[in-house]
Design an enzyme around this catalytic site. Structure first.
Site, PDB file in Angstrom:
ATOM      1  N   ARG A  34       1.362  -5.287  23.429  1.00  0.00           N
ATOM      2  CA  ARG A  34       1.419  -6.028  24.683  1.00  0.00           C
ATOM      3  C   ARG A  34       0.849  -7.442  24.566  1.00  0.00           C
ATOM      4  NH1 ARG A  34       2.606  -3.090  29.256  1.00  0.00           N
ATOM      5  NH2 ARG A  34       2.924  -0.887  28.861  1.00  0.00           N
ATOM      6  N   TRP A  81      -1.846 -12.329  25.236  1.00  0.00           N
ATOM      7  CA  TRP A  81      -0.626 -13.090  24.989  1.00  0.00           C
ATOM      8  C   TRP A  81      -0.816 -14.439  25.661  1.00  0.00           C
ATOM      9  CZ3 TRP A  81       2.734 -12.410  21.451  1.00  0.00           C
ATOM     10  CH2 TRP A  81       3.904 -13.170  21.456  1.00  0.00           C
TER      11      TRP A  81
END
Length: 618
Positions: A34, A81
């Site tokens: 993720r 991210w």
């Protein structure tokens, strides 16, 4: 209002009587798909906040904390991210306040962070990062003052000042032995163990420890100590929450001997298809039983129009669903990109049913589209894989895939399960609309054969590997299909782009003449889905057009079709089935082709660049 598109990061928290570090690191490793630009951890040891961050994969963080954090029994960890700010040490989570006493990990985006930052800087707060998240650590610091000197008060006060979406977890040395978590728009779940609790943005991180879970809803805050869990509003009003049981096993999220999760999940499709059908079919009567739609029969019988909203791979399955429902149930159906639907002024008349499709049930645009449809009075149905997801909870009814956890970023088994569930829904709607029982019996009988047919395709994987070796150095591909297989062409091209970084485009085969044919030369491989269906003769004509211009042709064809061998460079045969079910079979070799091309090219299949599993913020 302008929004930034960002991808979901990972959060794990633990509080209990065990040493926290190995639990946190093990959990965040399961969520690395993720986000893997940077990672960080924070714990309280000897009443002092200790933290460490690293750039890159979680292994880099592991190396930096080797031999450290051996005493702390609660803490938080994050894999990021990058969105606001580059992937640097300064921008990695956790974000710390001025006094090094508060640590925050955050998934989401704080829309008014510029305004909040300017106000906080005037008050003397010093910022060290470029992130939007850091305003939360300083806001919490601001409100963490007597006489309300507890962490949950400060977090609630801070979040009432923040606009945007978030899933956060917070610890502080000023209020020890406590973790506070909160959610608005970004998923968070609380796992309940024996005198210990877990926080995670994805339940796969805690399956090896507990199957008891509480899902936070928007604007809810959880306060966790070793011996107590409280759920409340941001104003500290208590909320009673139901404890749910996770049905997945920890073993289901391991690779099971496969080199990659994606390959494992491709090979799990016979089982995931069986699970999608389990206890839903009666091949004697031709009935489909969708218990999730109990009590909705009258509304569905009077449906005048269906709108399906989805994103990415789910949008491709939605297109197949549109063809199915119109073809077999005779209900006008249209498919919308969820991101476009929500910002248009869609027409939702009486009798409109909106179906939202999302593997995770947390896709931000799909959730927003569902909410817009509900606001306009539509009945809503979710098709998703994760029980208890936001999409499932907020829809009027949720039909689950039962595909098990999908870890690989590039969706495979969820796609075929979505098609299978849409097929069952089509039969179900058709029965309400008085489609003939005889046809239903045939349709039910044929879908039950699919798991074995998929297994037959998987047994010929070596053929696909040889094709991948031949074409792995090509820079461009075109995928073409017609009818039910046009969305498969889109999906095949998407898979190749996602994991091998080869430019690929999917088109309806007839549209090739309206532009893409200009690209055809000896360096342009063209993949045709050319099964024996109602468009077969037209597809053969399109193949001839490509061959006449020197293009290389790879065909996915029906068993027994000897004619096509003379017209293409390579052919891969799939078993015969009903035309409406062909996409479930024809996509399997395309998934394998993308996978093997990526592996041969040295790509990180499970963690493709610039992508993450769920897009949970706009």
């Amino acid at each position: 209002m302008n929004y930034e598109l960002i991808f979901m990061c990972g959060i794990v928290g633990y509080i209990g009587n065990r040493v926290a570090k190995p639990i946190l690191v093990e959990g965040i490793k399961r969520l690395e798909y993720r986000g893997y630009d940077s990672a960080g951890i924070a714990l309280i040891e000897n009443n002092t906040l200790e933290s460490e961050v690293s750039v890159g994969r979680i292994t880099a963080l592991e190396e930096k904390i080797s031999g450290r954090f051996s005493k702390g029994t609660y803490g938080i960890v994050h894999t990021r991210w990058a969105t606001h700010g580059a992937p640097t040490l300064e921008n990695a989570h956790p974000l710390i306040d001025c006094n090094n006493s508060i640590a925050v990990v955050h998934n989401g985006i704080i829309e008014n962070h510029d305004l909040l930052k300017a106000q906080l800087e005037k008050e003397g707060h010093v910022f060290r990062s470029e992130t939007d998240t850091e305003v939360l650590s300083h806001l919490i610091e601001k409100y963490f003052n007597p006489p309300k000197a507890d962490l949950e008060y400060a977090v609630g006060k801070a979040l009432k000042s923040a606009r945007g979406t978030y899933g956060i977890a917070v610890i502080s040395s000023r209020d020890p032995n406590k973790i506070v978590a909160a959610r608005r728009g970004s998923p968070l779940a609380i796992g309940i163990g024996q005198e210990e609790y877990f926080i995670t943005s994805d339940i796969t991180a805690m399956l090896q420890h507990t199957k008891k879970v509480i899902y936070l809803d928007d604007n809810e805050m959880a306060v966790l100590t070793r011996d107590n869990l409280s759920i409340m509003t941001f104003d500290s009003i208590p909320i009673h929450k139901k404890i749910e049981e996770i049905l997945w096993d920890a073993e289901m999220i391991e690779k099971g001997g496969y080199n990659h999760f994606m390959l494992k999940e491709i090979h799990e499709q016979p089982e995931s298809l069986r699970n999608a059908m389990m206890e839903r079919l009666d091949d004697i009567s031709g009935c489909v039983r969708l218990k999730e739609l109990m009590g909705k029969h009258e509304v569905l019988r009077n449906t005048k129009r269906i709108v399906i909203v989805a994103c990415g791979t789910s949008w491709h399955s939605a297109l197949i669903g549109e063809y199915m429902i119109e073809d077999l149930s005779r209900i006008p159906t249209e498919v919308e990109y969820a991101s476009e639907f929500r910002y248009r002024n869609p027409v939702i008349e009486a009798g409109t049913v909106v179906i939202a499709i999302s593997q995770s049930g947390e896709t931000a645009d799909t959730l927003a589209a569902l909410r817009e449809a509900k606001r306009r009075g539509a009945m809503t149905i979710a098709i998703c894989n994760v029980v208890g997801s936001t999409l499932a909870r907020e829809s009027d009814a949720a039909v689950y895939l039962h595909a098990g956890p999908e870890i690989g970023v590039a969706s495979t088994k969820a796609f075929t399960s979505q098609i299978a569930v849409l097929y069952l829904l089509t039969i179900f709607l058709g029965s309400l609309k008085n489609v003939s029982t005889a046809k239903n019996i045939e349709m039910v009988s044929e879908i039950k054969k699919l798991p074995d047919l998929v297994q037959k395709i998987l047994s010929k994987e070596a053929e696909i590997y040889e094709l991948a070796k031949l074409y792995s150095n090509n820079s461009n591909f075109i995928y073409l299909g017609r009818g039910y297989n046009f969305p498969v062409a889109l999906e095949g091209a998407l898979k190749l782009k996602e994991i091998s970084y080869i430019h690929a485009e999917g088109y309806p085969a007839a549209e090739m003449k309206h532009g893409p044919i200009a690209l055809i030369d000896r360096n342009m491989p063209v993949v045709f889905i050319a099964t024996k269906d109602s468009t077969y003769e037209k597809i053969l004509s399109n193949i001839q057009e490509v061959r006449a211009r020197g293009g290389k042709v790879i065909a996915i064809a029906s068993e027994g079709d000897s004619m096509i061998q003379k017209k293409v460079d390579h052919v891969f045969y799939i078993p015969n089935t009903l035309e409406v079910l062909t996409p479930i079979l024809s996509v399997i070799p395309l998934q394998l082709l993308a996978y093997h091309m990526a592996v041969i090219r040295g790509c990180d299949v499970d963690k493709p660049r610039n992508l993450a599993k769920s897009v949970t913020v706009e």
